[in-house]
Design a protein around this motif. Structure first.
Motif, PDB file in Angstrom:
ATOM      1  N   VAL A 163     -13.102 -74.670 101.401  1.00 19.44           N
ATOM      2  CA  VAL A 163     -14.037 -75.795 101.421  1.00 19.44           C
ATOM      3  C   VAL A 163     -14.582 -76.073 100.016  1.00 19.44           C
ATOM      4  CG1 VAL A 163     -16.183 -76.726 102.365  1.00 19.44           C
ATOM      5  CG2 VAL A 163     -14.687 -75.339 103.818  1.00 19.44           C
ATOM      6  N   LEU A 164     -15.312 -75.112  99.458  1.00 18.90           N
ATOM      7  CA  LEU A 164     -15.959 -75.345  98.172  1.00 18.90           C
ATOM      8  C   LEU A 164     -14.953 -75.543  97.038  1.00 18.90           C
ATOM      9  CD1 LEU A 164     -18.945 -72.820  98.337  1.00 18.90           C
ATOM     10  CD2 LEU A 164     -18.910 -75.260  98.880  1.00 18.90           C
ATOM     11  N   LEU A 165     -13.897 -74.720  97.015  1.00 20.60           N
ATOM     12  CA  LEU A 165     -12.904 -74.843  95.947  1.00 20.60           C
ATOM     13  C   LEU A 165     -12.191 -76.194  95.979  1.00 20.60           C
ATOM     14  CD1 LEU A 165     -11.605 -73.424  93.556  1.00 20.60           C
ATOM     15  CD2 LEU A 165      -9.936 -72.421  95.113  1.00 20.60           C
ATOM     16  N   PRO A 166     -11.710 -76.673  97.130  1.00 16.18           N
ATOM     17  CA  PRO A 166     -11.111 -78.011  97.150  1.00 16.18           C
ATOM     18  C   PRO A 166     -12.120 -79.114  96.801  1.00 16.18           C
ATOM     19  CG  PRO A 166     -10.368 -76.765  99.043  1.00 16.18           C
ATOM     20  CD  PRO A 166     -11.466 -75.964  98.396  1.00 16.18           C
ATOM     21  N   LEU A 167     -13.357 -78.971  97.261  1.00 13.79           N
ATOM     22  CA  LEU A 167     -14.368 -79.983  96.965  1.00 13.79           C
ATOM     23  C   LEU A 167     -14.663 -80.072  95.467  1.00 13.79           C
ATOM     24  CD1 LEU A 167     -16.962 -79.570  99.873  1.00 13.79           C
ATOM     25  CD2 LEU A 167     -15.316 -81.428  99.518  1.00 13.79           C
ATOM     26  N   ALA A 168     -14.522 -78.959  94.763  1.00 16.38           N
ATOM     27  CA  ALA A 168     -14.765 -78.964  93.323  1.00 16.38           C
ATOM     28  C   ALA A 168     -13.784 -79.875  92.591  1.00 16.38           C
ATOM     29  CB  ALA A 168     -14.680 -77.544  92.774  1.00 16.38           C
ATOM     30  N   PHE A 169     -12.618 -80.128  93.200  1.00 15.13           N
ATOM     31  CA  PHE A 169     -11.604 -80.994  92.584  1.00 15.13           C
ATOM     32  C   PHE A 169     -11.670 -82.423  93.114  1.00 15.13           C
ATOM     33  CE2 PHE A 169     -10.087 -76.841  91.572  1.00 15.13           C
ATOM     34  CZ  PHE A 169      -9.336 -76.980  90.416  1.00 15.13           C
ATOM     35  N   LEU A 170     -12.616 -82.681  94.000  1.00 18.33           N
ATOM     36  CA  LEU A 170     -12.728 -84.023  94.586  1.00 18.33           C
ATOM     37  C   LEU A 170     -12.991 -85.105  93.544  1.00 18.33           C
ATOM     38  CD1 LEU A 170     -12.493 -85.398  97.304  1.00 18.33           C
ATOM     39  CD2 LEU A 170     -14.960 -85.099  97.618  1.00 18.33           C
TER      40      LEU A 170
END
Length: 233
Positions: free
Chosen positions: A63-70
């Motif tokens: 969740v957090l890791l993919p969101l960091a690349f949003l």
């Protein structure tokens, strides 16, 4: 699929169960005779396991890791998510292939009861595991230095890179005192593991009890060999 998710399905719950039992033993005056409980699917729904292990790990990695690349776009975030999931599956598969086959097989004894002495405990660690054959340091790195399961069981806190060095000493000592010290190829161990999983009900692994005298003699440098009593049924 089980091999690709075994950290989630077995390794994590088993580790937390061992940690919980260790805390219980430290809190109680005496715990002699207590045996490790068998793994059950119910541990996957354990509240502590969910809140302190599964959810934090999944939140960070998926969740957090993919969101960091949003900010770079939805495609970037989706790519990170897919890579994280695939990496998780491959990591599980690799660790399963390195660890599980060296502990599983009809040719590996299953010991009856708890070890009755320090000598017997160490004998069990040697007899109840199989190392992978290692043609060199490159193979050791690919195995994560976990192809030395015998040494890992003897010294679980030893730095991994020291296992190849101590393995030579352990193998020499085993020859001296008459203990079996086994090395197999990855493919041989995987084959033995599959045989153990799919075998019919009539085929059973030997359940082994080590006599006190045999364990003491095996623990002496003057040799004497190992006495194993195979119990079938």
């Amino acid at each position: 699929m089980a091999a690709c998710t075994w950290k989630w399905l077995y390794y994590g719950p088993a580790t937390r169960s061992a940690l919980r039992k260790r805390r219980e033993r430290a809190a109680e005056a005496s715990t002699e005779g207590r045996e490790r409980a068998a793994w059950s699917p119910s541990v996957l729904l354990d509240r502590e396991m969910l809140l302190r292990s599964y959810l934090p790990y999944a939140l960070v990695h998926f969740v957090l890791l993919p969101l960091a690349f949003l900010p770079l776009g939805r495609g970037a975030a989706l790519g990170v998510l897919v890579n994280s999931v695939v990496a998780e599956l491959l990591s599980n598969l690799h660790s399963f292939a390195v660890i599980a086959p060296t502990h599983t097989g009809l040719d590996i004894p299953i010991f009856e009861g708890a070890a009755r002495s320090r000598e017997e405990y160490y004998v069990r660690q040697i007899v109840g595991s199989v190392n992978y054959e290692s043609p060199g340091s490159a193979a050791d790195v690919l195995h994560g230095y976990m192809g030395y399961q015998i040494e890992h069981h003897l010294w679980p806190d030893l730095p991994l890179r020291q296992y190849p060095e101590v393995a030579r000493e352990v193998e020499a000592l085993c020859r001296e005192v008459g203990l079996p010290y086994r090395r197999d190829s990855v493919w041989r161990r995987i084959t033995e593991m599959v045989r153990a999983v799919i075998c019919d009900e009539e085929v059973q692994a030997a359940r082994v009890a080590i006599s006190d005298a045999g364990a003491r003699r095996a623990g002496r440098k003057d040799g004497g060999g190992l006495e194993l009593a195979a119990l079938h049924g």
